[in-house]
Structures are given as C-alpha cells and as structure tokens.
Write a protein that holds these residues in place. Structure first.
Motif, PDB file in Angstrom:
ATOM      1  N   GLU A 124       5.006   5.045   3.499  1.00  0.00           N
ATOM      2  CA  GLU A 124       4.555   6.414   3.749  1.00  0.00           C
ATOM      3  C   GLU A 124       5.717   7.388   3.657  1.00  0.00           C
ATOM      4  OE1 GLU A 124       3.087   9.960   4.541  1.00  0.00           O
ATOM      5  OE2 GLU A 124       1.802   8.220   4.140  1.00  0.00           O
ATOM      6  N   GLU A 125       5.508   8.458   2.914  1.00  0.00           N
ATOM      7  CA  GLU A 125       6.572   9.428   2.679  1.00  0.00           C
ATOM      8  C   GLU A 125       6.907  10.256   3.915  1.00  0.00           C
ATOM      9  OE1 GLU A 125       7.760  12.969  -0.492  1.00  0.00           O
ATOM     10  OE2 GLU A 125       5.839  11.934  -0.661  1.00  0.00           O
ATOM     11  N   MET A 126       5.905  10.585   4.718  1.00  0.00           N
ATOM     12  CA  MET A 126       6.085  11.510   5.826  1.00  0.00           C
ATOM     13  C   MET A 126       6.558  10.792   7.098  1.00  0.00           C
ATOM     14  SD  MET A 126       5.406  14.259   4.291  1.00  0.00           S
ATOM     15  CE  MET A 126       5.182  15.515   5.551  1.00  0.00           C
ATOM     16  N   PRO A 127       7.021  11.563   8.107  1.00  0.00           N
ATOM     17  CA  PRO A 127       7.458  10.947   9.366  1.00  0.00           C
ATOM     18  C   PRO A 127       6.316  10.313  10.165  1.00  0.00           C
ATOM     19  CG  PRO A 127       8.400  13.146   9.112  1.00  0.00           C
ATOM     20  CD  PRO A 127       7.364  12.998   8.049  1.00  0.00           C
ATOM     21  N   LYS A 128       5.070  10.680   9.860  1.00  0.00           N
ATOM     22  CA  LYS A 128       3.925  10.037  10.497  1.00  0.00           C
ATOM     23  C   LYS A 128       2.788   9.933   9.503  1.00  0.00           C
ATOM     24  CE  LYS A 128       1.927  14.275  12.468  1.00  0.00           C
ATOM     25  NZ  LYS A 128       1.431  14.910  13.720  1.00  0.00           N
ATOM     26  N   GLY A 129       1.847   9.041   9.773  1.00  0.00           N
ATOM     27  CA  GLY A 129       0.720   8.858   8.873  1.00  0.00           C
ATOM     28  C   GLY A 129      -0.383   9.860   9.134  1.00  0.00           C
ATOM     29  N   GLY A 130      -1.444   9.747   8.364  1.00  0.00           N
ATOM     30  CA  GLY A 130      -2.624  10.582   8.555  1.00  0.00           C
ATOM     31  C   GLY A 130      -3.025  11.344   7.323  1.00  0.00           C
ATOM     32  N   GLY A 131      -2.056  11.994   6.681  1.00  0.00           N
ATOM     33  CA  GLY A 131      -2.339  12.744   5.468  1.00  0.00           C
ATOM     34  C   GLY A 131      -3.470  13.729   5.646  1.00  0.00           C
ATOM     35  N   SER A 132      -4.241  13.919   4.591  1.00  0.00           N
ATOM     36  CA  SER A 132      -5.345  14.868   4.637  1.00  0.00           C
ATOM     37  C   SER A 132      -6.512  14.353   5.470  1.00  0.00           C
ATOM     38  CB  SER A 132      -5.817  15.199   3.215  1.00  0.00           C
ATOM     39  OG  SER A 132      -4.804  15.915   2.519  1.00  0.00           O
ATOM     40  N   THR A 133      -6.578  13.043   5.706  1.00  0.00           N
ATOM     41  CA  THR A 133      -7.609  12.513   6.590  1.00  0.00           C
ATOM     42  C   THR A 133      -7.449  13.083   7.987  1.00  0.00           C
ATOM     43  OG1 THR A 133      -7.941  10.462   5.354  1.00  0.00           O
ATOM     44  CG2 THR A 133      -8.471  10.410   7.696  1.00  0.00           C
ATOM     45  N   LEU A 143       7.702   4.339   7.557  1.00  0.00           N
ATOM     46  CA  LEU A 143       7.617   5.783   7.473  1.00  0.00           C
ATOM     47  C   LEU A 143       8.853   6.353   6.790  1.00  0.00           C
ATOM     48  CD1 LEU A 143       6.230   6.478  11.062  1.00  0.00           C
ATOM     49  CD2 LEU A 143       4.923   6.348   8.927  1.00  0.00           C
ATOM     50  N   GLU A 144       8.730   7.569   6.295  1.00  0.00           N
ATOM     51  CA  GLU A 144       9.808   8.244   5.566  1.00  0.00           C
ATOM     52  C   GLU A 144      10.385   7.347   4.463  1.00  0.00           C
ATOM     53  OE1 GLU A 144      12.027  11.299   8.183  1.00  0.00           O
ATOM     54  OE2 GLU A 144      11.762   9.551   9.483  1.00  0.00           O
ATOM     55  N   THR A 145       9.453   6.654   3.792  1.00  0.00           N
ATOM     56  CA  THR A 145       9.823   5.736   2.713  1.00  0.00           C
ATOM     57  C   THR A 145       8.882   5.968   1.528  1.00  0.00           C
ATOM     58  OG1 THR A 145      10.538   4.131   4.382  1.00  0.00           O
ATOM     59  CG2 THR A 145      10.294   3.325   2.131  1.00  0.00           C
ATOM     60  N   PRO A 146       9.094   7.045   0.785  1.00  0.00           N
ATOM     61  CA  PRO A 146       8.189   7.327  -0.333  1.00  0.00           C
ATOM     62  C   PRO A 146       8.387   6.374  -1.506  1.00  0.00           C
ATOM     63  CG  PRO A 146       9.994   8.901  -0.298  1.00  0.00           C
ATOM     64  CD  PRO A 146      10.113   8.093   0.968  1.00  0.00           C
ATOM     65  N   ALA A 147       7.280   5.948  -2.087  1.00  0.00           N
ATOM     66  CA  ALA A 147       7.349   5.169  -3.319  1.00  0.00           C
ATOM     67  C   ALA A 147       7.725   6.094  -4.466  1.00  0.00           C
ATOM     68  CB  ALA A 147       6.003   4.508  -3.600  1.00  0.00           C
ATOM     69  N   ARG A 148       8.594   5.602  -5.366  1.00  0.00           N
ATOM     70  CA  ARG A 148       9.038   6.416  -6.491  1.00  0.00           C
ATOM     71  C   ARG A 148       8.630   5.840  -7.846  1.00  0.00           C
ATOM     72  NH1 ARG A 148       9.653  11.050  -4.026  1.00  0.00           N
ATOM     73  NH2 ARG A 148      11.407  11.153  -2.562  1.00  0.00           N
ATOM     74  N   ARG A 149       8.575   4.504  -7.975  1.00  0.00           N
ATOM     75  CA  ARG A 149       8.280   3.889  -9.266  1.00  0.00           C
ATOM     76  C   ARG A 149       7.482   2.610  -9.058  1.00  0.00           C
ATOM     77  NH1 ARG A 149      13.526   4.521  -8.317  1.00  0.00           N
ATOM     78  NH2 ARG A 149      14.763   6.022  -9.505  1.00  0.00           N
ATOM     79  N   LEU A 150       6.715   2.277 -10.053  1.00  0.00           N
ATOM     80  CA  LEU A 150       6.068   0.972 -10.082  1.00  0.00           C
ATOM     81  C   LEU A 150       6.937   0.017 -10.886  1.00  0.00           C
ATOM     82  CD1 LEU A 150       2.417   2.090 -10.806  1.00  0.00           C
ATOM     83  CD2 LEU A 150       3.325   1.261  -8.618  1.00  0.00           C
ATOM     84  N   VAL A 151       7.110  -1.184 -10.387  1.00  0.00           N
ATOM     85  CA  VAL A 151       7.842  -2.219 -11.093  1.00  0.00           C
ATOM     86  C   VAL A 151       6.835  -3.047 -11.885  1.00  0.00           C
ATOM     87  CG1 VAL A 151       9.444  -4.153 -10.887  1.00  0.00           C
ATOM     88  CG2 VAL A 151       9.526  -2.283  -9.222  1.00  0.00           C
ATOM     89  N   VAL A 192       0.848  -1.186   0.000  1.00  0.00           N
ATOM     90  CA  VAL A 192       0.000   0.000   0.000  1.00  0.00           C
ATOM     91  C   VAL A 192       0.885   1.239   0.000  1.00  0.00           C
ATOM     92  CG1 VAL A 192      -1.780   1.305   1.223  1.00  0.00           C
ATOM     93  CG2 VAL A 192      -1.842  -1.205   1.239  1.00  0.00           C
ATOM     94  N   VAL A 193       0.675   2.114  -0.944  1.00  0.00           N
ATOM     95  CA  VAL A 193       1.462   3.350  -1.062  1.00  0.00           C
ATOM     96  C   VAL A 193       0.646   4.499  -0.485  1.00  0.00           C
ATOM     97  CG1 VAL A 193       2.582   4.962  -2.632  1.00  0.00           C
ATOM     98  CG2 VAL A 193       2.656   2.497  -3.100  1.00  0.00           C
ATOM     99  N   GLY A 194       1.044   4.977   0.684  1.00  0.00           N
ATOM    100  CA  GLY A 194       0.344   6.067   1.343  1.00  0.00           C
ATOM    101  C   GLY A 194      -0.387   5.600   2.583  1.00  0.00           C
ATOM    102  N   TYR A 195      -0.188   6.342   3.676  1.00  0.00           N
ATOM    103  CA  TYR A 195      -0.792   5.943   4.953  1.00  0.00           C
ATOM    104  C   TYR A 195      -1.698   7.049   5.480  1.00  0.00           C
ATOM    105  CZ  TYR A 195      -1.041   3.853   9.668  1.00  0.00           C
ATOM    106  OH  TYR A 195      -1.465   3.292  10.856  1.00  0.00           O
ATOM    107  N   GLY A 196      -2.713   7.373   4.688  1.00  0.00           N
ATOM    108  CA  GLY A 196      -3.801   8.220   5.138  1.00  0.00           C
ATOM    109  C   GLY A 196      -5.040   7.373   5.319  1.00  0.00           C
ATOM    110  N   GLY A 197      -6.211   7.971   5.120  1.00  0.00           N
ATOM    111  CA  GLY A 197      -7.450   7.217   5.311  1.00  0.00           C
ATOM    112  C   GLY A 197      -7.616   6.076   4.340  1.00  0.00           C
ATOM    113  N   ALA A 198      -7.376   6.330   3.046  1.00  0.00           N
ATOM    114  CA  ALA A 198      -7.538   5.278   2.039  1.00  0.00           C
ATOM    115  C   ALA A 198      -6.506   4.176   2.227  1.00  0.00           C
ATOM    116  CB  ALA A 198      -7.431   5.870   0.632  1.00  0.00           C
ATOM    117  N   GLY A 199      -5.254   4.554   2.485  1.00  0.00           N
ATOM    118  CA  GLY A 199      -4.207   3.558   2.681  1.00  0.00           C
ATOM    119  C   GLY A 199      -4.452   2.697   3.903  1.00  0.00           C
TER     120      GLY A 199
END
Length: 519
Positions: free
Chosen positions: A83-92, A227-235, A58-65
């Motif tokens: 999740e790219e950021m130091p903590k989850g939540g995003g816009s949710t 955390l602090e692990t952003p996805a960059r490409r799809l394989v 799962v790429v992204g740790y907000g509500g949908a993720g």
C-alpha cells in the motif's frame, strides 16, 4: 539495495509507450523518481534478488485489495499487501457507505422479496447499452453471497432501519437499506421493480464502517500489509508476471509472487493528465473529485506497460447532488443554456450529473420558487445563485436565453403540473404540486460544478484475469476495483462500485490463490 537487471522487469516508464498505443500518451502517472522510471524489455528473472516472497501479492489496500487478500488467505495462500499510503482504505473508506446488492436477507427482513434477476435488470437498464452485461450478471448472481460475506467480515446491517421513500446521499446514520440509484425513476421502474438496493453498514452508514470490517478481517487472518510501500513495476519472466518491484521506506524492494499478482491500486481520478486525455464529453469537465485522494492510475499504467488491454477509460461516475442532499430542490425546473428542460429533477445525483454533462451547453440553470430554498441544505446544494426575477423577460436577461424559448419551456412544464403527470421526463407527482411562476430564483448548475470519479481500467474477464490486447489472459496477473474496467457503461448509482469492487476483489483473490506455485 537490489541489483535488478534491466532485462528483468517492465518499468512504469514504459507505460507512456503503452498508453500511446491507445492514443492516451498523456495518461501515464508522474514518476516517483528517475530510478523508478527505468524501463526495459522483460526477460529472465533469475538475476532478481527477491527481498520478500508470498504466494499472492496484492497491490493496493482499499476495498478490492482487502477482499482479494482475505479470499486468497482463506484459500490457503500466503499473502502480502503493498500500500502506497500511510494507512489503508483508499476510496472505499472515503465513500458514502453504500454497497448495492439485491436478493439479500436484509431486504427480506424489511418485507422486500427481490430476485437477483430483478437486480440484474435494474443494473442493465441503468448501465446502458455499453455496460458489460456478463459482468453485471455475475455481480447480480453473487449478490446474496456477497451480503453474507460482508456480514461474516463483521459488517452490521441488521441494526439499521429501512427508507423506502427517499433517495439517500450516503452517510445516512441509522439507515441500513435505502434507494441509492435511479430505481424510482420512470424509465428504470419500467425495467425493474423499484426496490432499494443501497446497503449501509452501521453504526455510521459510511465507507469507514465498510473498511473497518474488512481491515479487521485482514488483521485477524494475519495477512502482512506493507504500508508506504508503493508498487512501481511488474516483474515478468517468460510472459508470466512473477512479482513486483516496490519502493519501501528503505528503498527498492523486490517482492516475488509464487502464484499471482492482484492489481487493486484504484482508478485515475487524481491523475489530471490522464483524466484530461480520457474525458469523452465536450462540455466543461467536472472539477470535484470522488476519491480517497490517491487514485493516480499507477496500477493501470503497470498493466499497460506489459501489454494489457483497457476497458471503459472514458466511463466516469458524474454526480450533481440535488434531491439526494435536499429533496425540496426536486420542485424546480432544470434547463440547459438554451432554455430547454433536460431531466426529471428528482432523479438520483449520478443521473442528474449525466444529464448536465450531456446537455448541449456546459452551463445549466435551476429555476425554482424561493419557498423551496429555505433550509441550509437546499441553499448549499441549489447551485450558484444568479438572480431573483419577476418575469420571464428578466430571467432571459439574467441567463442570456431567448425569452420565447423560456416561455415555452415554463408553459409546458406548468401544464404537466396542472395535469399531475410529467409526460416529458416522468418526475414523481409529489414534486409537481407547484407551478413555476414569477417571481422565482435562478441558480447556475453547470457541468464544471459536478463531481466525478473514473470507472474504467484494465480489461479483465469474469475470472478477474487481466487480458492483453488479443483478449488472452496475462499469466499471473489479476485486477479488481477501479484498477479494472468491469461492469460500466453509465454509473448505476451509489454502491454499484462497491458491489463491483468486492465481488471481483474476492474472485481475483480466490483465483490467484488457486494458481500453481512457480518454482
């Protein structure tokens, strides 16, 4: 750290070409580094050295993720969240706390016996002609089950109260059910019985309360979150998405997805270039962002880079908070820069924003008796003070509007006040008690002062599968939340996004987990 062949993945750098195919060359997110922007054609992934494996990535740790991860794990899949950021939540976590639902036990508790069909009719009416009615039907039909799921995840709605009289603006501590859309407005009340749909978890009636419950459930299920692990490409291997190249604290990290990848990395509100390229309205663009601060469009670009289609990139949530934040302001008259009234002033903030954004001028004005702008909230949300005028002629001089047009607008409005019926826009008679007579105050309420958030993204079907430009599912790839374009149309009101986010997040997680594992 990892030797990945240039034949083995699609890089984000390719997203510029993919976006250009849609006439959106300016929409590619800025690259994190020259290394991460490398691009090539897809080929065999046999030479990829995988650093981590899971059934579902799962790429992204907000509500949908979080919703996708929970459902995938409950379906028996091994799950890892990036999740790219130091903590989850995003816009949710940053939202006002609404989840728009219908036909729920909470409504019944407060004596509101709504059908999912009524909820569907409201969403369709508010979403407009370009809304995805099949997706809305799914959201509405799944609404009672979504409520139960939220409660199961630990959200407390039962301890709050109901408000059936006012539009709510979010963060309404102690209120667990209220109006968070335009249900009470004349045209929408004609389409569906006006009942409150905005469900707010306690104790704070906030997005933090929503995400606290989701993240606690993720933790209780033992789901791994990087955390602090952003996805960059799809394989991609043989046309199927089989993993993700991420960028962790120690460098590149290749994460294999044996069953599927769910893109839930949010929208593109914080990507100024992409917003500028996709904004469809001629008036000045809104400047205040509705975002958790990291809606950079990266998940959308990753999908576009492998041939995904988009839906609704020109759909935006646009708000002009007035009655939701300071109800006395509904007693004013909102006009465009040519002097014509444009909306019922008691409509919900996203519909006020819509009216201002679609007005024939970027600059609009609120004309209002000073007695309605006394408390701090009204002073804050009335807009930019222009002048106090003693006559229509002074108002014309202050705004640059022809006095004759202003006179006609005010006279027509005052006839509505006298009759107690707003035939033009249907404002509630509660806010028609006072005619507009000089002296009155003028406040500037232009489109640039509105707030906005993106609502479009990768095109998905009702199973949350990402579709290519031929409308065929891309094997192994799912999307949800603002990473996808699903139900909109026009924005239906606060909490409609969370209903979409959680409904399709759950669907994406379940369906990704149901895929056959790749050897």
């Amino acid at each position: 750290m990892t030797d990945v062949s240039r034949r083995s993945f699609i890089g984000m750098g390719a997203s510029a070409a993919a976006l250009a195919a849609f006439g959106l060359a300016g929409c590619a997110p800025k690259q994190a580094s020259s290394e991460s922007s490398a691009s090539a054609v897809s080929g065999s992934a046999a030479d990829v050295k995988w650093d981590k494996e899971a059934d579902v990535v799962v790429v992204g740790y907000g509500g949908a993720g979080a919703a996708a991860a929970i459902e995938a794990k409950r379906a028996g899949a091994e799950v890892v969240v990036l999740e790219e950021m130091p903590k989850g939540g995003g816009s949710t976590a940053a939202c006002g706390g609404f989840i728009m639902m219908g036909g729920t036990p909470l409504q019944k508790k407060f004596g509101i016996d709504e059908s999912v069909d009524n909820f569907y009719e409201y969403l369709c009416a508010a979403g407009g002609a370009n809304a995805n009615k099949d997706a809305i039907r799914l959201v509405a039909d799944n609404s009672p089950a979504l409520y139960d799921w939220c409660v199961e995840c630990g959200m407390d709605f039962e301890s709050g109260q109901v408000d059936t009289e006012h539009h709510l603006g979010g963060f309404n501590k102690g209120i667990s059910l209220g109006f968070s859309g335009n249900e009470m407005a004349r045209d929408y009340a004609a389409a569906a019985e006006p009942v409150p749909h905005g469900h707010l978890p306690q104790p704070g009636s906030s997005g933090q309360d929503i995400f606290k419950a989701l993240s606690a459930t993720v933790e209780s299920l033992g789901i791994e979150v990087l955390l602090e692990t952003p996805a960059r490409r799809l394989v991609v291997d043989g046309g199927r998405v089989v993993g993700v190249m991420a960028e962790g604290p120690d460098g590149e990290c290749a994460v294999r997805a044996r069953k599927g990848v769910v893109l839930a990395a949010g929208g593109f509100t914080d990507n100024d270039e992409m917003v500028a390229a996709c904004w469809p309205y001629p008036n000045e663009r809104a400047t205040s962002k509705i975002s958790g601060g990291n809606e950079n469009g990266s998940g959308i670009a990753m999908g576009l880079a492998i041939g995904a289609a988009t839906r609704g990139l020109g759909d935006f949530q646009i708000g002009a908070p007035t009655v939701t934040m300071a109800e006395p302001l509904a007693n004013g008259v909102l006009i465009d820069g040519k002097g014509r009234r444009i909306v019922a002033e008691d409509e919900y903030n996203s519909f006020m924003g819509k009216a201002i954004t679609l007005a024939p001028t970027s600059t609009c004005y609120l004309l209002i008796d000073a007695s309605f702008v006394q408390d701090d909230a009204a002073k804050k949300w009335a807009g930019e003070y222009v002048a106090t005028v003693a006559s229509v002629e002074e108002a014309a001089a202050a705004t640059g509007i022809a006095a004759s047009v202003l006179q006609r607008t005010i006279e027509f409005y005052n006839r509505s006040v006298e009759a107690g019926v707003d035939d033009e826009f249907g404002k509630d008679p509660r806010f028609l008690a006072t005619p507009l007579e000089a002296p009155f105050d003028i406040y500037k309420r232009g489109s640039a002062a509105c707030n906005f958030g993106s609502c479009g993204g990768l095109k998905i079907d009702l199973d949350a599968r990402v579709l290519d430009t031929a409308d065929a599912p891309i094997p192994g790839l799912y999307a949800a939340g603002r990473n996808s374009g699903s139900i909109y149309g026009w924005y239906m009101g606060s909490g409609s996004s969370m209903a979409d986010v959680l409904t399709f997040g759950r669907i994406a997680g379940k369906n990704a987990a149901a895929e056959s594992a790749e050897a």
